[in-house]
Design a protein around this motif. Structure first.
Motif, PDB file in Angstrom:
ATOM      1  N   ALA A   1      38.069 -24.240 -51.363  1.00 44.80           N
ATOM      2  CA  ALA A   1      37.128 -23.266 -50.805  1.00 44.80           C
ATOM      3  C   ALA A   1      36.810 -23.596 -49.350  1.00 44.80           C
ATOM      4  O   ALA A   1      36.684 -22.690 -48.517  1.00 44.80           O
ATOM      5  CB  ALA A   1      35.850 -23.227 -51.638  1.00 44.80           C
ATOM      6  N   LEU A   2      36.688 -24.881 -49.031  1.00 46.74           N
ATOM      7  CA  LEU A   2      36.452 -25.281 -47.642  1.00 46.74           C
ATOM      8  C   LEU A   2      37.640 -24.914 -46.759  1.00 46.74           C
ATOM      9  O   LEU A   2      37.459 -24.487 -45.618  1.00 46.74           O
ATOM     10  CB  LEU A   2      36.167 -26.784 -47.554  1.00 46.74           C
ATOM     11  CG  LEU A   2      34.783 -27.220 -48.028  1.00 46.74           C
ATOM     12  CD1 LEU A   2      34.714 -28.733 -48.155  1.00 46.74           C
ATOM     13  CD2 LEU A   2      33.706 -26.697 -47.093  1.00 46.74           C
ATOM     14  N   LEU A   3      38.847 -25.079 -47.288  1.00 41.62           N
ATOM     15  CA  LEU A   3      40.057 -24.694 -46.544  1.00 41.62           C
ATOM     16  C   LEU A   3      40.028 -23.214 -46.195  1.00 41.62           C
ATOM     17  O   LEU A   3      40.348 -22.814 -45.064  1.00 41.62           O
ATOM     18  CB  LEU A   3      41.315 -24.954 -47.384  1.00 41.62           C
ATOM     19  CG  LEU A   3      41.813 -26.372 -47.508  1.00 41.62           C
ATOM     20  CD1 LEU A   3      42.933 -26.441 -48.535  1.00 41.62           C
ATOM     21  CD2 LEU A   3      42.289 -26.869 -46.178  1.00 41.62           C
ATOM     22  N   GLN A   4      39.671 -22.398 -47.172  1.00 33.46           N
ATOM     23  CA  GLN A   4      39.658 -20.947 -46.964  1.00 33.46           C
ATOM     24  C   GLN A   4      38.633 -20.542 -45.910  1.00 33.46           C
ATOM     25  O   GLN A   4      38.850 -19.604 -45.160  1.00 33.46           O
ATOM     26  CB  GLN A   4      39.387 -20.231 -48.283  1.00 33.46           C
ATOM     27  CG  GLN A   4      40.522 -20.373 -49.279  1.00 33.46           C
ATOM     28  CD  GLN A   4      40.146 -19.887 -50.672  1.00 33.46           C
ATOM     29  OE1 GLN A   4      38.977 -19.825 -51.039  1.00 33.46           O
ATOM     30  NE2 GLN A   4      41.165 -19.550 -51.449  1.00 33.46           N
ATOM     31  N   GLN A   5      37.532 -21.261 -45.854  1.00 32.12           N
ATOM     32  CA  GLN A   5      36.474 -20.888 -44.916  1.00 32.12           C
ATOM     33  C   GLN A   5      36.674 -21.451 -43.515  1.00 32.12           C
ATOM     34  O   GLN A   5      36.158 -20.893 -42.548  1.00 32.12           O
ATOM     35  CB  GLN A   5      35.114 -21.317 -45.459  1.00 32.12           C
ATOM     36  CG  GLN A   5      34.712 -20.521 -46.680  1.00 32.12           C
ATOM     37  CD  GLN A   5      33.253 -20.711 -47.016  1.00 32.12           C
ATOM     38  OE1 GLN A   5      32.413 -20.870 -46.145  1.00 32.12           O
ATOM     39  NE2 GLN A   5      32.951 -20.671 -48.300  1.00 32.12           N
ATOM     40  N   THR A   6      37.405 -22.555 -43.410  1.00 27.50           N
ATOM     41  CA  THR A   6      37.562 -23.191 -42.103  1.00 27.50           C
ATOM     42  C   THR A   6      38.944 -23.000 -41.494  1.00 27.50           C
ATOM     43  O   THR A   6      39.162 -23.376 -40.345  1.00 27.50           O
ATOM     44  CB  THR A   6      37.241 -24.694 -42.189  1.00 27.50           C
ATOM     45  OG1 THR A   6      38.130 -25.304 -43.124  1.00 27.50           O
ATOM     46  CG2 THR A   6      35.800 -24.936 -42.603  1.00 27.50           C
ATOM     47  N   LEU A   7      39.881 -22.468 -42.258  1.00 28.66           N
ATOM     48  CA  LEU A   7      41.218 -22.139 -41.764  1.00 28.66           C
ATOM     49  C   LEU A   7      41.962 -23.331 -41.155  1.00 28.66           C
ATOM     50  O   LEU A   7      42.541 -23.234 -40.077  1.00 28.66           O
ATOM     51  CB  LEU A   7      41.154 -20.987 -40.751  1.00 28.66           C
ATOM     52  CG  LEU A   7      40.529 -19.688 -41.248  1.00 28.66           C
ATOM     53  CD1 LEU A   7      40.424 -18.682 -40.114  1.00 28.66           C
ATOM     54  CD2 LEU A   7      41.306 -19.121 -42.414  1.00 28.66           C
ATOM     55  N   VAL A   8      41.906 -24.465 -41.875  1.00 27.28           N
ATOM     56  CA  VAL A   8      42.683 -25.630 -41.457  1.00 27.28           C
ATOM     57  C   VAL A   8      43.626 -26.016 -42.589  1.00 27.28           C
ATOM     58  O   VAL A   8      43.490 -25.534 -43.710  1.00 27.28           O
ATOM     59  CB  VAL A   8      41.780 -26.828 -41.073  1.00 27.28           C
ATOM     60  CG1 VAL A   8      40.908 -26.486 -39.877  1.00 27.28           C
ATOM     61  CG2 VAL A   8      40.946 -27.304 -42.244  1.00 27.28           C
ATOM     62  N   SER A   9      44.572 -26.903 -42.299  1.00 27.39           N
ATOM     63  CA  SER A   9      45.521 -27.344 -43.323  1.00 27.39           C
ATOM     64  C   SER A   9      44.832 -28.291 -44.310  1.00 27.39           C
ATOM     65  O   SER A   9      43.775 -28.851 -44.019  1.00 27.39           O
ATOM     66  CB  SER A   9      46.701 -28.060 -42.668  1.00 27.39           C
ATOM     67  OG  SER A   9      46.272 -29.305 -42.147  1.00 27.39           O
ATOM     68  N   SER A  10      45.467 -28.485 -45.464  1.00 32.35           N
ATOM     69  CA  SER A  10      44.873 -29.367 -46.468  1.00 32.35           C
ATOM     70  C   SER A  10      44.796 -30.800 -45.961  1.00 32.35           C
ATOM     71  O   SER A  10      43.819 -31.502 -46.230  1.00 32.35           O
ATOM     72  CB  SER A  10      45.642 -29.291 -47.789  1.00 32.35           C
ATOM     73  OG  SER A  10      46.974 -29.704 -47.601  1.00 32.35           O
ATOM     74  N   GLY A  11      45.803 -31.259 -45.207  1.00 29.63           N
ATOM     75  CA  GLY A  11      45.761 -32.606 -44.648  1.00 29.63           C
ATOM     76  C   GLY A  11      44.606 -32.770 -43.668  1.00 29.63           C
ATOM     77  O   GLY A  11      43.915 -33.799 -43.674  1.00 29.63           O
ATOM     78  N   THR A  12      44.401 -31.759 -42.842  1.00 29.40           N
ATOM     79  CA  THR A  12      43.288 -31.791 -41.893  1.00 29.40           C
ATOM     80  C   THR A  12      41.963 -31.813 -42.634  1.00 29.40           C
ATOM     81  O   THR A  12      41.050 -32.570 -42.282  1.00 29.40           O
ATOM     82  CB  THR A  12      43.360 -30.584 -40.937  1.00 29.40           C
ATOM     83  OG1 THR A  12      44.574 -30.672 -40.192  1.00 29.40           O
ATOM     84  CG2 THR A  12      42.179 -30.540 -39.996  1.00 29.40           C
TER      85      THR A  12
END
Length: 163
Positions: free
Chosen positions: A76-87
């Motif tokens: 969910a954080l990835l979807q909201q912040t638009l960064v890669s999973s590694g980031t």
């Protein structure tokens, strides 16, 4: 009409040198780019006064907007912040080290985790958003509320093509 700004001077010079081109897009987007620089500066100031980097604010504000208990899955954080999973993994690690968030295992799925905001994170993100809203209001102070609403409508219409 108000006094000429730097974009007017730039466009006038281009029109003199290249009258064959339509510089109407520069009239809009060069101003957006210049305003973006002012906004970035105001945001950096608001975040640094709360001892946050902009990426930290992005993660903490996503958690804050989720509402109590201020936790989300990394996905969910990835979807909201638009960064890669590694980031995102790196960002979560750094926020844990700073004591602003914690990780906990998802009780319904032992393989999953939740990232939750600590009281220190809540205090900082609340201070940062207050400072940010104040700074942004100051940037827009020369526009009336109806002008601000009209500008927001036009920018929303333009941004829908990119979201």
């Amino acid at each position: 009409m108000p006094a000429h700004d730097e974009v007017d001077r730039i466009v006038d010079a281009w029109l003199r040198e290249r009258p064959d081109l339509d510089f109407a897009p520069l009239q809009v987007l060069s101003r957006v780019a210049r305003l973006s620089k002012h906004l970035d500066r105001a945001r950096r100031t608001a975040f640094s006064r709360s001892e946050l980097d902009s990426w930290e604010f992005d993660v903490l504000s996503a958690l804050r907007r989720a509402g109590a208990p201020y936790e989300l899955s990394p996905k969910a954080l990835l979807q909201q912040t638009l960064v890669s999973s590694g980031t995102m993994t790196n960002r979560i690690d750094r926020l844990v080290e700073r004591g602003l968030v914690t990780r906990r295992t998802d009780p319904n799925d032992g393989r999953g985790i939740f990232v939750g905001m600590n009281p220190a994170g809540l205090t900082r993100v609340d201070a940062a958003i207050t400072r940010l809203v104040d700074a942004e209001a100051e940037l827009l102070a020369m526009l009336s509320p109806s002008e601000q609403a009209g500008l927001a409508t036009l920018l929303r219409k333009l941004s829908l093509g990119f979201d």
